[in-house]
Design a protein around this motif. Structure first.
Motif, PDB file in Angstrom:
ATOM      1  N   LEU A  46      -8.666  18.476   8.010  1.00 36.53           N
ATOM      2  CA  LEU A  46     -10.188  17.446   8.353  1.00 36.53           C
ATOM      3  C   LEU A  46      -9.816  16.275   7.763  1.00 36.53           C
ATOM      4  N   LEU A  75     -10.128   9.843  17.861  1.00 37.01           N
ATOM      5  CA  LEU A  75     -11.747  10.167  18.664  1.00 37.01           C
ATOM      6  C   LEU A  75     -12.482   8.841  19.206  1.00 37.01           C
ATOM      7  N   VAL A  82     -13.752  19.142  16.743  1.00 37.50           N
ATOM      8  CA  VAL A  82     -14.062  17.631  17.286  1.00 37.50           C
ATOM      9  C   VAL A  82     -14.475  17.592  18.638  1.00 37.50           C
ATOM     10  N   THR A  99     -18.326  16.112  19.383  1.00 38.86           N
ATOM     11  CA  THR A  99     -18.928  15.365  20.463  1.00 38.86           C
ATOM     12  C   THR A  99     -19.466  15.767  21.196  1.00 38.86           C
TER      13      THR A  99
END
Length: 286
Positions: free
Chosen positions: A70, A92, A260, A264
């Motif tokens: 990360l 993203l 992720v 999200t």
């Protein structure tokens, strides 16, 4: 002695001070604590399995390795520009933009089509089989066809998410519209409301909770399909990062990408639930 007891009994009962009680935590706070504890337990079990060495790190990396990835993929100055030239936040953002466009178009089409299906029985009889057919198809099944029609740029990815998103919204909207209490509609018509006003002020507000439930399903399906959409020239998205890491057996990057996407997606779903509660605060109270 009886006189003293009588005097005591004549005193107002409210003068006695209640015993101090420790403040109780609210149900929401307890829920947050329980969920946080569950996450910590899962992380601890994961770390113990990684330390036990039952599987090599390439199969099961530990939480620390995923955390390191990360930091690496989020650093634009690490010599690689994040991961393969793009940071995690940039990837993203690309994926969320695709999901946003595809979901928005799909929700718009689904609400309009579902409203017409619910109001006009003939339209519902004609279009419902096609909507059900599309809803039963996995998005990956028609991705190749979209690539043949529209190429490998952004269009097939957005169209894929749009087609995946609109059937649940259309079905939920049509079901909600047909389930509106006829007494509300008749009361509005008796007061002189036009058909358009009845739709805007009676049918849509009464159908809002079910429509937003369909929106939740649509956004979830679109987000789960974004990885499939980005397998075709989608190296700049979060799905492209997962696919590229899988090719080089970078398991920690794959797990990071899955985390992720999941986190999200959870945040987006929470935001939609908040909108649902704001638009229909009476839901669950009656």
């Amino acid at each position: 002695m009886p006189q003293a007891l009588a005097e005591v009994s004549d005193k107002p009962q409210g003068t006695a001070r209640p015993a101090s009680r420790a403040p109780r935590s609210t149900p929401a706070a307890r829920t947050v604590l329980v969920r946080a504890a569950a996450v910590l337990v899962l992380l601890g079990v994961w770390q113990l399995l990684a330390l036990a060495g039952f599987w090599p790190p390439v199969i099961l990396p530990g939480p620390v390795q995923v955390w390191d990835q990360l930091l690496i993929t989020s650093d634009a100055a690490n010599g690689q520009g994040g991961y393969a030239g793009s940071t995690l936040l940039e990837r993203l953002g690309v994926s969320l933009r695709r999901v946003g466009y595809g979901s928005a178009y799909g929700i718009l089409i689904g609400v309009v089509l579902g409203l017409v299906m619910g109001l006009v029985p003939l339209v519902r009889a004609v279009t419902e089989p096609a909507v059900t057919f599309l809803r039963a198809l996995p998005p990956l099944a028609y991705l190749s066809l979209l690539v043949i029609w529209f190429g490998i740029d952004e269009e097939p990815k957005v169209y894929l998410l749009m087609i995946a998103a609109f059937p649940p919204v259309a079905v939920a909207t049509a079901t909600a519209v047909t389930g509106v209490n006829r007494q509300y509609v008749e009361a509005a018509q008796a007061l002189g409301a036009s058909r358009g006003h009845v739709i805007a002020s009676v049918i849509l507000p009464a159908s809002a909770p079910e429509i937003i439930t369909g929106v939740r399903l649509a956004v979830g399906i679109a987000y789960s399909s974004v990885v499939a959409a980005e397998t075709v020239n989608g190296a700049d998205g979060i799905g492209g990062m997962v696919l590229n890491a899988q090719r080089y057996n970078q398991t920690s990057v794959v797990i990071l990408g899955l985390f992720v996407i999941g986190i999200t997606g959870l945040l987006i779903d929470t935001a939609i639930v908040g909108v649902q509660r704001a638009l229909s605060p009476w839901r669950g109270l009656v």
